[in-house]
Each structure stands twice: as structure tokens, then as C-alpha cells.
Design a protein around this motif. Structure first.
Motif, PDB file in Angstrom:
ATOM      1  N   THR A  42       6.852  79.140 112.625  1.00 36.32           N
ATOM      2  CA  THR A  42       7.396  77.845 111.566  1.00 36.32           C
ATOM      3  C   THR A  42       8.418  78.886 111.067  1.00 36.32           C
ATOM      4  OG1 THR A  42       5.283  77.116 111.220  1.00 36.32           O
ATOM      5  CG2 THR A  42       6.972  76.634 109.353  1.00 36.32           C
ATOM      6  N   THR A  43       8.525  80.240 110.454  1.00 41.17           N
ATOM      7  CA  THR A  43       9.397  81.196 110.092  1.00 41.17           C
ATOM      8  C   THR A  43      10.570  80.960 110.656  1.00 41.17           C
ATOM      9  OG1 THR A  43       7.631  82.162 108.861  1.00 41.17           O
ATOM     10  CG2 THR A  43       9.845  83.571 108.806  1.00 41.17           C
ATOM     11  N   ILE A  44      10.453  81.577 112.025  1.00 35.97           N
ATOM     12  CA  ILE A  44      11.708  81.492 113.046  1.00 35.97           C
ATOM     13  C   ILE A  44      12.577  80.216 113.025  1.00 35.97           C
ATOM     14  CG2 ILE A  44      12.272  81.846 115.610  1.00 35.97           C
ATOM     15  CD1 ILE A  44      10.141  83.890 115.593  1.00 35.97           C
ATOM     16  N   MET A  45      11.756  79.196 113.097  1.00 33.94           N
ATOM     17  CA  MET A  45      12.308  77.817 113.318  1.00 33.94           C
ATOM     18  C   MET A  45      13.197  77.614 112.089  1.00 33.94           C
ATOM     19  SD  MET A  45       9.657  75.541 115.333  1.00 33.94           S
ATOM     20  CE  MET A  45      10.797  74.240 115.374  1.00 33.94           C
ATOM     21  N   GLU A  46      12.646  77.851 110.903  1.00 37.15           N
ATOM     22  CA  GLU A  46      13.135  77.739 109.579  1.00 37.15           C
ATOM     23  C   GLU A  46      14.413  78.481 109.615  1.00 37.15           C
ATOM     24  OE1 GLU A  46      14.028  75.967 106.068  1.00 37.15           O
ATOM     25  OE2 GLU A  46      12.812  75.078 107.605  1.00 37.15           O
ATOM     26  N   PHE A  76       8.084  85.221 124.975  1.00 39.01           N
ATOM     27  CA  PHE A  76       7.269  86.311 125.655  1.00 39.01           C
ATOM     28  C   PHE A  76       6.808  85.695 127.122  1.00 39.01           C
ATOM     29  CE2 PHE A  76       3.490  88.873 126.494  1.00 39.01           C
ATOM     30  CZ  PHE A  76       4.042  90.055 126.819  1.00 39.01           C
ATOM     31  N   ASN A  77       6.509  84.409 127.110  1.00 36.39           N
ATOM     32  CA  ASN A  77       6.125  83.696 128.366  1.00 36.39           C
ATOM     33  C   ASN A  77       6.389  82.428 128.409  1.00 36.39           C
ATOM     34  OD1 ASN A  77       4.079  82.481 127.039  1.00 36.39           O
ATOM     35  ND2 ASN A  77       2.598  84.000 127.183  1.00 36.39           N
ATOM     36  N   LYS A  78       6.124  81.743 129.615  1.00 36.10           N
ATOM     37  CA  LYS A  78       6.660  80.376 129.733  1.00 36.10           C
ATOM     38  C   LYS A  78       6.010  79.350 128.922  1.00 36.10           C
ATOM     39  CE  LYS A  78       7.703  77.173 133.733  1.00 36.10           C
ATOM     40  NZ  LYS A  78       7.545  77.112 135.104  1.00 36.10           N
ATOM     41  N   SER A  79       4.588  79.503 128.458  1.00 39.04           N
ATOM     42  CA  SER A  79       3.875  78.368 127.594  1.00 39.04           C
ATOM     43  C   SER A  79       4.559  78.556 126.307  1.00 39.04           C
ATOM     44  CB  SER A  79       2.398  78.852 127.680  1.00 39.04           C
ATOM     45  OG  SER A  79       2.251  79.945 127.247  1.00 39.04           O
ATOM     46  N   ILE A  80       4.942  79.849 125.858  1.00 43.35           N
ATOM     47  CA  ILE A  80       5.767  80.003 124.483  1.00 43.35           C
ATOM     48  C   ILE A  80       6.965  79.321 124.626  1.00 43.35           C
ATOM     49  CG2 ILE A  80       6.281  81.676 122.638  1.00 43.35           C
ATOM     50  CD1 ILE A  80       4.182  83.511 123.511  1.00 43.35           C
ATOM     51  N   ALA A  81       7.614  79.537 125.749  1.00 43.36           N
ATOM     52  CA  ALA A  81       9.037  79.030 125.611  1.00 43.36           C
ATOM     53  C   ALA A  81       9.059  77.445 125.679  1.00 43.36           C
ATOM     54  CB  ALA A  81       9.503  79.402 127.075  1.00 43.36           C
ATOM     55  N   SER A  82       7.909  76.776 126.273  1.00 46.33           N
ATOM     56  CA  SER A  82       7.896  75.342 126.329  1.00 46.33           C
ATOM     57  C   SER A  82       7.629  75.017 125.007  1.00 46.33           C
ATOM     58  CB  SER A  82       6.878  74.946 127.326  1.00 46.33           C
ATOM     59  OG  SER A  82       7.185  75.421 128.559  1.00 46.33           O
ATOM     60  N   GLU A  83       6.468  75.377 124.278  1.00 47.04           N
ATOM     61  CA  GLU A  83       6.108  75.193 123.118  1.00 47.04           C
ATOM     62  C   GLU A  83       7.128  75.284 122.101  1.00 47.04           C
ATOM     63  OE1 GLU A  83       3.123  76.620 119.455  1.00 47.04           O
ATOM     64  OE2 GLU A  83       2.931  77.308 121.647  1.00 47.04           O
ATOM     65  N   ILE A  84       7.939  76.413 121.793  1.00 46.44           N
ATOM     66  CA  ILE A  84       9.012  76.430 120.973  1.00 46.44           C
ATOM     67  C   ILE A  84      10.216  75.596 121.300  1.00 46.44           C
ATOM     68  CG2 ILE A  84      10.812  78.182 120.337  1.00 46.44           C
ATOM     69  CD1 ILE A  84       8.177  78.867 119.295  1.00 46.44           C
ATOM     70  N   GLU A  85      10.513  75.436 122.429  1.00 43.93           N
ATOM     71  CA  GLU A  85      11.759  74.443 122.814  1.00 43.93           C
ATOM     72  C   GLU A  85      11.244  72.976 122.249  1.00 43.93           C
ATOM     73  OE1 GLU A  85      14.730  73.779 126.388  1.00 43.93           O
ATOM     74  OE2 GLU A  85      12.643  74.042 126.970  1.00 43.93           O
ATOM     75  N   LYS A 134       9.361  72.231 119.794  1.00 37.52           N
ATOM     76  CA  LYS A 134       9.133  72.037 118.502  1.00 37.52           C
ATOM     77  C   LYS A 134      10.705  71.990 117.929  1.00 37.52           C
ATOM     78  CE  LYS A 134       4.859  74.084 117.394  1.00 37.52           C
ATOM     79  NZ  LYS A 134       4.053  75.128 116.920  1.00 37.52           N
ATOM     80  N   PHE A 135      11.762  72.834 118.516  1.00 39.68           N
ATOM     81  CA  PHE A 135      13.077  72.997 118.148  1.00 39.68           C
ATOM     82  C   PHE A 135      13.803  71.420 118.515  1.00 39.68           C
ATOM     83  CE2 PHE A 135      13.504  77.687 118.296  1.00 39.68           C
ATOM     84  CZ  PHE A 135      13.943  77.831 116.794  1.00 39.68           C
ATOM     85  N   ASN A 136      13.412  70.816 119.676  1.00 42.39           N
ATOM     86  CA  ASN A 136      14.148  69.400 119.924  1.00 42.39           C
ATOM     87  C   ASN A 136      13.279  68.210 119.105  1.00 42.39           C
ATOM     88  OD1 ASN A 136      15.472  70.373 122.174  1.00 42.39           O
ATOM     89  ND2 ASN A 136      13.589  70.200 123.542  1.00 42.39           N
ATOM     90  N   GLU A 137      11.899  68.566 118.497  1.00 42.79           N
ATOM     91  CA  GLU A 137      11.538  67.616 117.542  1.00 42.79           C
ATOM     92  C   GLU A 137      12.314  67.750 116.072  1.00 42.79           C
ATOM     93  OE1 GLU A 137       7.475  68.458 117.091  1.00 42.79           O
ATOM     94  OE2 GLU A 137       6.948  68.044 119.183  1.00 42.79           O
ATOM     95  N   THR A 138      12.713  68.705 116.020  1.00 41.92           N
ATOM     96  CA  THR A 138      13.471  68.796 114.485  1.00 41.92           C
ATOM     97  C   THR A 138      14.861  68.696 114.488  1.00 41.92           C
ATOM     98  OG1 THR A 138      13.758  71.330 114.782  1.00 41.92           O
ATOM     99  CG2 THR A 138      11.723  70.346 113.697  1.00 41.92           C
ATOM    100  N   GLY A 139      15.444  68.230 116.003  1.00 43.14           N
ATOM    101  CA  GLY A 139      16.710  67.733 116.355  1.00 43.14           C
ATOM    102  C   GLY A 139      17.750  69.246 116.321  1.00 43.14           C
ATOM    103  N   THR A 189      19.255  77.909 122.607  1.00 47.62           N
ATOM    104  CA  THR A 189      18.528  77.895 123.930  1.00 47.62           C
ATOM    105  C   THR A 189      17.357  78.813 124.099  1.00 47.62           C
ATOM    106  OG1 THR A 189      20.752  78.006 124.925  1.00 47.62           O
ATOM    107  CG2 THR A 189      19.054  78.770 126.302  1.00 47.62           C
ATOM    108  N   VAL A 190      16.300  78.291 124.766  1.00 44.86           N
ATOM    109  CA  VAL A 190      14.903  78.968 124.695  1.00 44.86           C
ATOM    110  C   VAL A 190      14.674  79.296 126.222  1.00 44.86           C
ATOM    111  CG1 VAL A 190      12.398  78.750 124.198  1.00 44.86           C
ATOM    112  CG2 VAL A 190      14.160  77.517 122.642  1.00 44.86           C
ATOM    113  N   LYS A 191      14.521  80.430 126.281  1.00 42.11           N
ATOM    114  CA  LYS A 191      14.062  81.131 127.659  1.00 42.11           C
ATOM    115  C   LYS A 191      13.239  82.162 127.545  1.00 42.11           C
ATOM    116  CE  LYS A 191      17.325  78.677 130.043  1.00 42.11           C
ATOM    117  NZ  LYS A 191      16.927  77.681 131.088  1.00 42.11           N
ATOM    118  N   THR A 192      12.440  82.395 128.684  1.00 43.89           N
ATOM    119  CA  THR A 192      11.658  83.693 128.839  1.00 43.89           C
ATOM    120  C   THR A 192      12.520  84.883 129.248  1.00 43.89           C
ATOM    121  OG1 THR A 192      11.080  83.394 131.066  1.00 43.89           O
ATOM    122  CG2 THR A 192       9.576  82.275 129.671  1.00 43.89           C
TER     123      THR A 192
END
Length: 570
Positions: A35-39, A55-64, A66-71, A76-79
Motif C-alpha cells: 500500500t505504501t509503495i502504491m501510494e 521479487f517473483n512472478k506471483s508478486i509481479a502479477s499481484e502488484i500489476e 492492483k496498479f491497474n485497479e487504481t488506474g 511497468t511491473v516486471k520480475t
């Protein structure tokens, strides 16, 4: 997370929007770093290109997601592995995409021309270990050489991964420091008078192995996962695109090669905001170390930004965590529940969606046996489930796995006796490396008990599932379905793979053995074992069950993340 941000979070946002230079967020477990990073990203100037290194693919998918949900689509999100792969693809020497081969270096070791080139070094290692490669009439000598050859090859693959991950210099001295730091050789091996002489032969073989691997990549772009990080560094290749602002996640577990890849994507004027928790540094066996967090901070000359408030854990869990990380504080007002229970109580107490974790694999596997005996399906991470299957699968030779048990004279007993004879011999031979006789006998007894648990489980399942399971392989296929359930399952995980997870109710198996410390363990490993305990006690949001050691449990290290994952039907 709170409705309002804490002063520490506001200070981070202020640093991003008004500050200069690089920053490192030191975030305790459950501090809401995502939440802190996204803000924080929303405070980056609109004209800045942003990159989030996951750090890994599952984190990348989760973060990406969440960023998309907030517009926030401009980040760019990548491992980091994907970023390395991208560089290799852009600079492909063949015009083709890099081709992944997980067993690239294992395959090189098997090549006849490679074996011919390094034969003298292998022969020298045999002689150093008091084996005679010319005596082919002595069966025990031949078997010992075969076992040592397998061990040498396994060590070389392990060394090659760590050498590349750590960007080790290719000198005998640096090589020696690498293999001793990571405990490639046992304390008994290191105590031998000619140990350095033996390591020199490994250095010679590894030098040829590494050069062959690099040469293959140049000619055919055949790579493994570590090549994605190593080759762009040694070839001095850079990506076509670079960024104004780079976020680096889990910096406490970065290897030198991973950090080097992230830096390649930074413009000269780029700002870096890395985030991690030095007390959650637990991946030293992959090439990171307990100094990773501090190294990133020092190398980037970053301002340290604390996040010390945990929003996940109740007061009692915070008290446990404070014994390891004193600066952690809790936001929750209620105490939560902590109970100490015996191993056998877990079966009756565990409910759907509970999380059960352990430092080593054996107690988890025994617990899975007990759940399956009761017809309860559980959920294990797919890689871990594959490892569990392999724990059972590779007890048996291929013909034993595929033979129809009803056609054998004594049924499963025929196979079971053969397996027990082989495995008990291996257990006793492996235990010869343990110096202390009391510890040696204890390990032998525990490992034999665990072997018996596995064999008896397979035997029991054959009897129960005899209507549609006729071979060991049939039993393993059905067992797979029991440990990969998806609908409200009880989840089981190693502590390593539980990092980042949370649940209302958490069970920690063999809590009384944490931190898991062995004789002559290097100091950095002791630190990481204490960190694993910290990770374990900070997973629960409401209830935490501390489970005492089960008598038949087996202290087997959960191994390297780069261990082979075999196909179930091989």
C-alpha cells in the motif's frame, strides 16, 4: 491498513514528492509496504517513467493488478529475471528469443567430450578421497566412485548457480571463499589436510563448465534462469528502455546479480526507492545474504525510511516478534490468541483456510499423510507439492513404480523390503559425515522412522485405493489430487514459501526447534534461521498455534529453490 496514513508513511510520500536522491524503506512484517509503495507511486511526477522490480512472478502479477485497479497504468511491473531476459532478447546473437533450459549445466556435465576434458580432475578427486579408479573388481570401490561422481556433479551445479548469482570473481581464492561461505563441503571435508587441493580440482572443472555454458549461450541463446541475471552483466549489455523512477521490492533478498540487472534499467538521473526488511532475509542459499539490504542502501547512498508499525498481528504476536526485531510495534488493540499444542492435536483443530507452516519438509509431509488418511484434502504450493510427490516417488525404481502390485507374490511387501534395504543403507552412509556419535545415531533413527512412515503410508493407500490403484504410480497420481485442493482448503507451506502470506489462524510446526541451528553452522546461516522464526510468528492475524515437535519428525533441510522439479510421470 488504517484509514489514515502513519507519520512514517507520510514521510515517505514527502520524500518521493519533494526529496532527492535514493531511499530505502525498512519495513517490519505486516507494515503495509505494498500500500505504501502504491501510494508513493502516485507522488512521482507525471512525466516520469516508472518501473517496479518484483521479487517473483506471483508478486509481479499481484502488484500489476492492483496498479491497474487504481488506474496507475504508467508503471511497468516486471520480475528482475524477466528484466534480464528482456536484455538478452534485445541483444540476441542469433536473432531468436533465448531458449530456456533449466538443466543446461547438468546436461553439459553429461556430455562425453566434456567428461574427457575434465577426466584427470575427477580422477584426482577420487584419489584424494582414497578411492582407486583403476580397481574395477572391488564392487564397494566402484559403488563409492559412482556415488562420489554424483556428488561432484551435484556440487558443481550448485557452485555454478551461486558463482553466477553472486558475480563471483573467477580466481582460485574467490572460488574457495564461495564454496566455504555457502557450505558446499561439509566440516569433515574442510578438515581434510588436502581440502584446498581438492577445491582446486573443482575450480578447474567449474572453469571449463562455466565457459562451455557461456559459449553455448553465445551460439544458440540457450540459457537457464541464472543466466538471465549473469549474462547481461558479463556481456555488458543494457536494455533499450530506461526509467526515471525505479521501485525495488524485497531488497533484503537480492543477489548481487539481481541488483545489477535492476540498475541497468536506471537513467542517469533516476531515483531508486527500494523496500525490504533485513529481518526477513531468508534466501541466502540462492546467492543473497544477510547483508543484501545494507548493501543496497550503501551502494545507492540511500536515505533510510522506517516503517515500524505492523497492522497484521495482535499484541501477543508482536511481543514474540519483538524478541527478534525490537523496533516492531503493533496497531491492533486486542491481544489475539496464542496456544501451545501437541502435533497430533493439529488434525482435530485445523479448519478450512488455516495456514500450517514448518521450517523443514518432513513434519509437513507426515501431517499431510494424516489429513489424507481422514479423507481431508489440503492445498500445497505446486512446487512444494511436486517435491512431496518426489519424496515418495524416488524411493522406488522406475520398474517398481510401474509394476502391478497384485501380480507380485507378496504384494507391496516385496517392493517395500527392497526399498527399505536400499534407503537404510543410504541413511547410514550419509550419516557417516556427522562427527558427533550421539547426534549421528539420533539422525539415523529419525530418518529410518521417517522412511517407515512414507512406506507405510503408500502401503495403506494401496489397500484403501485398491479398486483403482494398481501400481505405486497410480497411488501417487491420486495422492496429488489430495494435496492440490482449491476450494477453502487447509494450506500447508514451508516458512520460506510462507513469506508474504497471512491468515487468521496459523500453526507453526516444531516451534520448539526454532531457530533451527546445526553444529558448526556459519554465522550468516544462524542469522537467517532467526529471521525464519520472525517470519513465522508474524503470519497470524488472530490466532497462533505453537506446535511441539512430533517424535517421528525429521530435520531435513528444505533445500534449494533451484532443486530439480521432476515430472510426476517420468
Amino acid at each position: 491498513m488504517p484509514l489514515e496514513f502513519t507519520p512514517e508513511q507520510l514521510a515517505i510520500f514527502d520524500f518521493v514528492s519533494k526529496g532527492s536522491g535514493h531511499g530505502t524503506i525498512d519495513a517490519v512484517a505486516g507494515a503495509g509496504k505494498t500500500t505504501t509503495i502504491m501510494e508513493s507511486a502516485s507522488y512521482v511526477p507525471q512525466n516520469n517513467d516508472m518501473l517496479f522490480c518484483a521479487f517473483n512472478k506471483s508478486i509481479a502479477s499481484e502488484i500489476e493488478a492492483k496498479f491497474n485497479e487504481t488506474g496507475m497504468n504508467r508503471i511497468t511491473v516486471k520480475t528482475i529475471h524477466a528484466l534480464g531476459y528482456n536484455i538478452l532478447k534485445q541483444h540476441s546473437t542469433t536473432g531468436e528469443k533465448p531458449l530456456l533450459s533449466e538443466n543446461k549445466f547438468k546436461d553439459i556435465l553429461k556430455q562425453p567430450d566434456f567428461q574427457n576434458e575434465v577426466e584427470e580432475s575427477y580422477l584426482h578427486i577420487y584419489k584424494i578421497n582414497r578411492l582407486d579408479p583403476n580397481n574395477l573388481d572391488d564392487r564397494s570401490n566402484v559403488n563409492a566412485i559412482r556415488s562420489l561422481k554424483f556428488l561432484i556433479d551435484s556440487r558443481l551445479v550448485d557452485i555454478c548457480q551461486k558463482f553466477r548469482a553472486t558475480l563471483c570473481k573467477n580466481t582460485p581464492e574467490d572460488f574457495f571463499n564461495l564454496v566455504t561461505h555457502f557450505g558446499i563441503f561439509s566440516s569433515i571435508d574442510q578438515a581434510k589436510s588436502n581440502f584446498k587441493e581438492e577445491v582446486e580440482e573443482y575450480f578447474h572443472i567449474h572453469d571449463i563448465l562455466l565457459k562451455r555454458g557461456i559459449d553455448i549461450s553465445q551460439k544458440s541463446m540457450l540459457i537457464d534462469f541464472t543466466d538471465m541475471l549473469f549474462l547481461p552483466y558479463i556481456w555488458q549489455k543494457y536494455p533499450n528502455e530506461k526509467y526515471d523512477f525505479v521501485f525495488i521490492d524485497e531488497c533484503q533478498d537480492l543477489s548481487k546479480s539481481q541488483f545489477a540487472i535492476a540498475l541497468k534499467y536506471c537513467k542517469k538521473t533516476c531515483r531508486i526507492l527500494s523496500v525490504g526488511d533485513p529481518y526477513q532475509s531468508i534466501y541466502g542459499f540462492t546467492g543473497a545474504d544477510v547483508q543484501s539490504f545494507e548493501r543496497v542502501r550503501v551502494q545507492t547512498k540511500a536515505k533510510q525510511l522506517p516503517l515500524t508499525v505492523c497492522f497484521r498481528c495482535p499484541k501477543q504476536m508482536i511481543t514474540l516478534a519483538k524478541d527478534i526485531r525490537p523496533d516492531i510495534s503493533g496497531a491492533k488493540e486486542y491481544n489475539g490468541i496464542i496456544k501451545s499444542i501437541n502435533f497430533n492435536e493439529v488434525i482435530d483443530l485445523a479448519k478450512p483456510n488455516d495456514l500450517i507452516i514448518c521450517r523443514v519438509k518432513a513434519p509437513l509431509l507426515i501431517l499431510v499423510f494424516k489429513f489424507v488418511d481422514k479423507g481431508i484434502r489440503v492445498k500445497i504450493h505446486q512446487d512444494e507439492a511436486t517435491e512431496f510427490i518426489n519424496e515418495l516417488k524416488y524411493l522406488f525404481k522406475q520398474d517398481e513404480r510401474r509394476t502391478s502390485i497384485p501380480n507380485l507374490n507378496n504384494g507391496f511387501d516385496t517392493i517395500k523390503d527392497a526399498v527399505r534395504s536400499r534407503e537404510e543403507y543410504k541413511i547410514e552412509k550419509n550419516a557417516e559425515r556427522i562427527v558427533d556419535p550421539t547426534e549421528r545415531q539420533l539422525i539415523i533413527r529419525k530418518e529410518k522412522d521417517f522412511l517407515n512412515e512414507k512406506l507405510e503410508f503408500i502401503h495403506k493407500k494401496y489397500i484403501q485405493w485398491s479398486n483403482n490403484c494398481f501400481t505405486v504410480e497410480d497411488i501417487l497420481v491420486k495422492f496429488w489430487k489430495y494435496i492440490t485442493a482449491d476450494e477453502n482448503p487447509i494450506r500447508l507451506s514451508s516458512i520460506h514459501r510462507a513469506k508474504g502470506l497471512e491468515e487468521n489462524r496459523v500453526f507453526i510446526l516444531e516451534y520448539d526447534k526454532l531457530p533451527f541451528v546445526r553444529l558448526e553452522m556459519p554465522e550468516w546461516q544462524k542469522v537467517q534461521e532467526l529471521n525464519l522464526k520472525y517470519v513465522a510468528v508474524t503470519r497470524a492475524k488472530k490466532e497462533l498455534y505453537l506446535v511441539k515437535e512430533e517424535q517421528l519428525s525429521n530435520a531435513v533441510d528444505e533445500g534449494n529453490l533451484f532443486d530439480d522439479i521432476f515430472n510426476l510421470l517420468d
